[in-house]
Design a protein around this motif. Structure first.
Motif, PDB file in Angstrom:
ATOM      1  N   GLU A 138     -12.179  96.225 -13.037  1.00  0.00           N
ATOM      2  CA  GLU A 138     -13.321  97.013 -11.951  1.00  0.00           C
ATOM      3  C   GLU A 138     -13.233  96.069 -10.781  1.00  0.00           C
ATOM      4  OE1 GLU A 138     -17.044  98.657 -13.162  1.00  0.00           O
ATOM      5  OE2 GLU A 138     -17.790  97.061 -12.395  1.00  0.00           O
ATOM      6  N   THR A 139     -13.518  96.704  -9.620  1.00  0.00           N
ATOM      7  CA  THR A 139     -13.716  95.813  -8.347  1.00  0.00           C
ATOM      8  C   THR A 139     -14.846  96.261  -7.828  1.00  0.00           C
ATOM      9  OG1 THR A 139     -13.055  95.078  -6.621  1.00  0.00           O
ATOM     10  CG2 THR A 139     -12.210  97.145  -6.860  1.00  0.00           C
ATOM     11  N   GLU A 140     -15.761  95.674  -7.677  1.00  0.00           N
ATOM     12  CA  GLU A 140     -17.119  95.785  -7.046  1.00  0.00           C
ATOM     13  C   GLU A 140     -17.399  94.790  -5.702  1.00  0.00           C
ATOM     14  OE1 GLU A 140     -22.058  95.492  -7.904  1.00  0.00           O
ATOM     15  OE2 GLU A 140     -20.596  95.208  -9.627  1.00  0.00           O
ATOM     16  N   THR A 141     -17.853  95.580  -4.590  1.00  0.00           N
ATOM     17  CA  THR A 141     -18.445  94.832  -3.503  1.00  0.00           C
ATOM     18  C   THR A 141     -19.551  95.082  -3.361  1.00  0.00           C
ATOM     19  OG1 THR A 141     -15.928  95.298  -2.543  1.00  0.00           O
ATOM     20  CG2 THR A 141     -17.815  94.834  -0.861  1.00  0.00           C
ATOM     21  N   ARG A 142     -20.265  94.017  -2.985  1.00  0.00           N
ATOM     22  CA  ARG A 142     -21.585  94.095  -2.349  1.00  0.00           C
ATOM     23  C   ARG A 142     -21.989  93.441  -1.305  1.00  0.00           C
ATOM     24  NH1 ARG A 142     -24.983  92.227  -7.778  1.00  0.00           N
ATOM     25  NH2 ARG A 142     -24.388  93.678  -9.220  1.00  0.00           N
ATOM     26  N   VAL A 143     -22.771  93.881  -0.534  1.00  0.00           N
ATOM     27  CA  VAL A 143     -23.231  93.123   1.062  1.00  0.00           C
ATOM     28  C   VAL A 143     -24.558  93.210   0.926  1.00  0.00           C
ATOM     29  CG1 VAL A 143     -23.230  93.497   3.368  1.00  0.00           C
ATOM     30  CG2 VAL A 143     -21.190  94.136   1.997  1.00  0.00           C
ATOM     31  N   PHE A 144     -25.301  92.203   1.359  1.00  0.00           N
ATOM     32  CA  PHE A 144     -26.583  91.792   1.691  1.00  0.00           C
ATOM     33  C   PHE A 144     -26.874  91.357   3.075  1.00  0.00           C
ATOM     34  CE2 PHE A 144     -29.864  88.486   2.087  1.00  0.00           C
ATOM     35  CZ  PHE A 144     -30.844  89.198   1.625  1.00  0.00           C
ATOM     36  N   CYS A 145     -27.664  92.278   3.678  1.00  0.00           N
ATOM     37  CA  CYS A 145     -28.027  91.868   5.017  1.00  0.00           C
ATOM     38  C   CYS A 145     -29.641  91.465   5.088  1.00  0.00           C
ATOM     39  CB  CYS A 145     -27.945  93.236   5.974  1.00  0.00           C
ATOM     40  SG  CYS A 145     -26.300  93.854   6.057  1.00  0.00           S
ATOM     41  N   PRO A 146     -29.735  90.157   5.391  1.00  0.00           N
ATOM     42  CA  PRO A 146     -31.031  89.525   5.267  1.00  0.00           C
ATOM     43  C   PRO A 146     -32.398  89.881   6.025  1.00  0.00           C
ATOM     44  CG  PRO A 146     -29.652  88.083   6.668  1.00  0.00           C
ATOM     45  CD  PRO A 146     -28.813  89.394   6.321  1.00  0.00           C
ATOM     46  N   ASP A 147     -31.898  90.758   7.189  1.00  0.00           N
ATOM     47  CA  ASP A 147     -33.213  91.086   7.869  1.00  0.00           C
ATOM     48  C   ASP A 147     -32.777  92.491   8.455  1.00  0.00           C
ATOM     49  OD1 ASP A 147     -31.079  90.672   9.648  1.00  0.00           O
ATOM     50  OD2 ASP A 147     -32.220  89.017  10.834  1.00  0.00           O
ATOM     51  N   LEU A 148     -33.752  93.241   9.036  1.00  0.00           N
ATOM     52  CA  LEU A 148     -33.733  94.367   9.482  1.00  0.00           C
ATOM     53  C   LEU A 148     -32.596  94.491  10.549  1.00  0.00           C
ATOM     54  CD1 LEU A 148     -34.672  97.381   9.896  1.00  0.00           C
ATOM     55  CD2 LEU A 148     -36.433  96.636  11.357  1.00  0.00           C
ATOM     56  N   ALA A 149     -32.707  93.616  11.505  1.00  0.00           N
ATOM     57  CA  ALA A 149     -31.633  93.472  12.646  1.00  0.00           C
ATOM     58  C   ALA A 149     -30.291  93.649  12.076  1.00  0.00           C
ATOM     59  CB  ALA A 149     -31.680  92.242  13.419  1.00  0.00           C
TER      60      ALA A 149
END
Length: 183
Positions: A138-149
């Motif tokens: 399985e390959t999983e990609t996650r992305v976290f954006c720390p703020d609204l902008a």
């Protein structure tokens, strides 16, 4: 706790793909670690298309002497490798023509990084035994954006690249499967 949870437990974007491979998990993870997406013509064409604005901008601004290698797995940092998984990290402003990459040295630096306007991406390959010489990769990609902008800037980019990213992931899994089953 899964390996990706240790590096990016919070995320706003996620994509998962998997396949079954007729090989031992150790063989599969070895093939995953050795895989170079740059060898795939489809990947090279799609990255070339993605990088076109950056390269045109360099030509216009007469900065062609600054040779930038095409984007690839070499841009990622291997954060950790275990017997059942390996996880890579990438930090940047991915929506920018040059990806806005921020170098990160290791897993600890990746975890500690926290800057407004800069997203974090984690990519994991997990291999689970499904029986003798049968592995689910399985390959999983996650992305976290720390703020609204950063979320507002990343969201349209995500929906634009996601279909192509999915095709690339499927091709990566197919290649790893072939390499694993032929070794």
């Amino acid at each position: 706790m899964s390996l990706i949870e240790q590096y990016l437990p919070d995320y706003g974007f996620r994509e998962v793909h998997s396949c079954v491979i007729m090989a031992k998990p150790s063989v599969v993870l070895h093939a995953a670690a050795a895989y170079q997406p740059e060898t795939d013509p489809f990947f090279r064409k799609m990255i070339g298309l993605r990088e076109l604005p950056m390269r045109i901008g360099a030509r216009i601004s007469d900065k062609q002497t600054e040779v930038v290698l095409p984007f690839g797995l070499h841009n990622f940092t291997l954060l950790e490798q275990r017997d059942d998984a390996l996880v890579y990290g990438l930090i940047g402003r991915f929506w920018r023509p040059d990806f806005g990459l921020v170098p990160v040295s290791d897993g600890q630096a990746y975890r500690q990084f926290n800057k407004a306007g800069v997203a974090k991406l984690a990519l994991v390959f997990s291999a689970a035994s499904q029986g003798e010489n049968i592995t689910r990769l399985e390959t999983e990609t996650r992305v976290f954006c720390p703020d609204l902008a950063s979320r507002l800037k990343f969201t349209p980019y995500w929906y634009l690249i996601r279909p192509v990213s999915g095709l690339i992931r499927s091709r990566i899994l197919k290649s790893i499967k072939q390499d694993s089953e032929n070794s």
